[in-house]
Design an enzyme around this catalytic site. Sequence first.
Site, PDB file in Angstrom:
ATOM      1  N   CYS A  31       8.782  19.213  12.640  1.00 42.46           N
ATOM      2  CA  CYS A  31       9.262  17.837  12.819  1.00 42.46           C
ATOM      3  C   CYS A  31      10.467  17.642  11.908  1.00 42.46           C
ATOM      4  O   CYS A  31      10.883  18.560  11.197  1.00 42.46           O
ATOM      5  CB  CYS A  31       8.132  16.844  12.499  1.00 42.46           C
ATOM      6  SG  CYS A  31       8.237  15.302  13.450  1.00 42.46           S
ATOM      7  N   ASP A  34      15.096  13.759  22.070  1.00 43.65           N
ATOM      8  CA  ASP A  34      13.720  13.794  21.563  1.00 43.65           C
ATOM      9  C   ASP A  34      12.784  12.963  22.422  1.00 43.65           C
ATOM     10  O   ASP A  34      13.089  11.810  22.744  1.00 43.65           O
ATOM     11  CB  ASP A  34      13.672  13.247  20.129  1.00 43.65           C
ATOM     12  CG  ASP A  34      14.260  14.218  19.122  1.00 43.65           C
ATOM     13  OD1 ASP A  34      14.224  15.424  19.391  1.00 43.65           O
ATOM     14  OD2 ASP A  34      14.737  13.764  18.066  1.00 43.65           O
ATOM     15  N   TRP A  63       7.813   3.491  21.765  1.00 38.99           N
ATOM     16  CA  TRP A  63       7.824   3.102  20.356  1.00 38.99           C
ATOM     17  C   TRP A  63       8.472   1.734  20.142  1.00 38.99           C
ATOM     18  O   TRP A  63       8.823   1.371  19.034  1.00 38.99           O
ATOM     19  CB  TRP A  63       8.519   4.175  19.520  1.00 38.99           C
ATOM     20  CG  TRP A  63       7.651   5.394  19.363  1.00 38.99           C
ATOM     21  CD1 TRP A  63       6.402   5.591  19.860  1.00 38.99           C
ATOM     22  CD2 TRP A  63       7.990   6.585  18.648  1.00 38.99           C
ATOM     23  NE1 TRP A  63       5.934   6.820  19.507  1.00 38.99           N
ATOM     24  CE2 TRP A  63       6.882   7.461  18.769  1.00 38.99           C
ATOM     25  CE3 TRP A  63       9.105   6.998  17.925  1.00 38.99           C
ATOM     26  CZ2 TRP A  63       6.870   8.731  18.175  1.00 38.99           C
ATOM     27  CZ3 TRP A  63       9.090   8.261  17.347  1.00 38.99           C
ATOM     28  CH2 TRP A  63       7.989   9.111  17.464  1.00 38.99           C
ATOM     29  N   VAL A 100       0.835  -1.207   0.000  1.00 37.91           N
ATOM     30  CA  VAL A 100       0.000   0.000   0.000  1.00 37.91           C
ATOM     31  C   VAL A 100       0.870   1.257   0.000  1.00 37.91           C
ATOM     32  O   VAL A 100       0.591   2.221  -0.720  1.00 37.91           O
ATOM     33  CB  VAL A 100      -0.979  -0.007   1.187  1.00 37.91           C
ATOM     34  CG1 VAL A 100      -1.752   1.306   1.267  1.00 37.91           C
ATOM     35  CG2 VAL A 100      -1.962  -1.173   1.062  1.00 37.91           C
ATOM     36  N   HIS A 120       4.859  17.538   7.171  1.00 38.84           N
ATOM     37  CA  HIS A 120       4.156  16.378   6.640  1.00 38.84           C
ATOM     38  C   HIS A 120       3.364  16.710   5.385  1.00 38.84           C
ATOM     39  O   HIS A 120       2.746  15.832   4.788  1.00 38.84           O
ATOM     40  CB  HIS A 120       3.249  15.778   7.714  1.00 38.84           C
ATOM     41  CG  HIS A 120       4.013  15.392   8.940  1.00 38.84           C
ATOM     42  ND1 HIS A 120       4.166  16.246  10.014  1.00 38.84           N
ATOM     43  CD2 HIS A 120       4.712  14.278   9.241  1.00 38.84           C
ATOM     44  CE1 HIS A 120       4.919  15.658  10.929  1.00 38.84           C
ATOM     45  NE2 HIS A 120       5.259  14.471  10.487  1.00 38.84           N
TER      46      HIS A 120
END
EC number: 2.1.1.14
Length: 744
Positions: A717, A590, A552, A19, A685
């Site tokens: 970002c 971060d 994460w 995808v 983004h």
Amino acid sequence: MSISTSTLGYPRIGKNREVKKALESFWQQKISADELLKIVREIEEASWQTQTKAGIERIGIGDATLYDQILDWSFRFGIIPKRFQQFQNLECYFAMARGKDGILALEMTKWFDTNYHYLVPEITPDITPKADFSDFLETVKRAKKIIGKSAVPIIISPITFIRLSRLESVEFDNILAQLLPLYSDLLTKLKKLGISEIQLHEPALVFGDSSNLKKQFEMAYAELAKVGLNIHLVTYFDDLGETYPWVMKLPVTSISLDLTRGQNLELIKSYGFPADKTLGAGVVDARNIWRIRTQEVTSLLEELKGIIPNISVQPSASLQFVPYDVRREVKLPEALRNVLSFAEQKLEETVLLSKALTGKSNKSEIENIEIYWQEFYKFSPANEKVKSQIKALKETDFRRSMSYLERLDNQIKLPAFPTTTIGSFPQTKQVRKLRARYKKGELTQAEYLAQIDANIAYCIGLQEGMGMDVLVHGEFERSDMVEYFGEQLDGYTFTTHGWVQSYGSRYVRPPIIFGDIYRPHAMTIREFEVAQSLTEKPVKGMLTGPVTMLNWSYPRTDISRQEQAFQLALAIREELKDLEKAGAAFIQVDEPAMREGLPLKQQRWHEYLNWAVDAFRLSTAIARPETQVHTHMCYSEFGDIMESIKQLDADVISIEDSRSNNETLMQLTDADYPAQVGPGVYDVHSPSIPTTEYLRESLYKCIQYLPVTQIWVNPDCGLKTRRWEEAIPATRNMVQAAISLRQE
């Protein structure tokens, strides 16, 4: 007594990231919309067949998406902000997701406490919801044709949809009144297609304040029940809390509860469960990658069986949060691989548990799982030195040697509106291919490092030429901000095919913590020294913080998250010390995932925030007063944790504020945030390139909230996902905007 199996969603990215590749090809106009949709449908249909083959009886369908499931429902309801209404069809859909021609995209934020991001619907007075369910109904027809009566459509409920939206000058009840007839119409159309049951996903029920909407829930479900479909109310990520007694009375036929998180089992024991409803028992953890402990889970199910006659065994949530199939991970040690469970294995576990509950299971299968666990515990690395260090920690280990204002006098002086970036620069196909060739052994270390250094030199020269104040080396050696460090730490391991969706076409491979964490050697010093040798300007050292590393990753379940965070903090602390020795005067640690680890119920926040803040401070408190410690946070709502943000005691915090209409900036101002702030003046983004004038206006807005002496100028970002032809003009315009304001 009725025992069955269900699923609540499945990975939708393709085993080989089909995808993502299709989306990027479509955006580059290499394939048509029809070709894109064909690929997505093939992935979707393969997932239905996988679940059918595994023996799942009721399969959740309709959760596949081109970008985000909440965006899909916004689009179906015609909730399209005015700025996007000039576009049509997929052009409009992707403009809402990514922005276009300088038009800001929808805000992106975390999906509850996961690492998935959704696009926040904007509901304004000029929007009148008007439904087009044609794509969803087409999906249902395909599913019925392929898997028949097993197909159960997944629908985001109206209350969760509104609860997750941004309401601008509109009332919750008014929007609900407009949406409910559209939902009833959809359910009626599904009924005409021969659908007998739907899943109405209602994760908003696990928020601590959901009882404030009791009347709205009762009214909505009473209205939807009139259609005559079996409604399966689905909750996940936490327990129902004080809403439990009245949720049990809603006119639905099934209620799914997450039994891997929160106190739902205790609520069932205290209040019982209605005999006329089926319990969707979410006993297979959909968010971790460890095999079930069979004795624990079968005991739980037997206990439920004694209370509730009708049970559907199922994962605790959608399986979109785990990779596809652990059998593909042939490079992992067998002792570890045998105790891992990805989506396909979780289907097998669901069916196995269902059979165990009815006495039809193969006893050896259950015994084998326990043998695998015993073998794993012999294999899992332990580090007594790290354990001893944690036990010996003192209060002073968590505290900088000077206050913020005292440190400020010792740090490098910069011009007003100092400029920097968040860390990463574009990761081109050539850079990704370079790392892949090195991993495959096609390049020697010297050849690989020479090319990495060439990229660093280009990046440094570029920033110097723009007039950037604090430079970064570009992170070309890093495929991912967590993976890069995890690969160099003991106690971590990585998959080859373990991709999961973070947002849109952005996929990540979360590492696995399987033992005690320890830093055997320096991790970032070489690249920092190369970069700093090329410039007289300061270069920032770039580290990922311990809480983000933990949140994460797929963590261990045999020790606390706090202990794992402290192990990580000790490793980062040693790296920070080495960066200082190498000459770093600016070091960024971060923590974009700090907030996402919060429990969904506010009464449980205090414990988490205490150790999360301590973990960050443990990693940074060793910094000398003259070292300026930066941190970066993105896609977070800070207002309700502002005191904890202040307690981090960072010298500079950079934030994602470009899609948030300065909300985060206002929250920092209202809290009298004492340190410096980089608000994030444009949205990385989006492929749109901000003009200098737009960026000047962004900075003027910042001045309304913060004194000039507190403001840094940076993107919101890292620039990793952008192309050079986007990143260069955007950052150049950003620097020019800052310089022009200095001259006023």
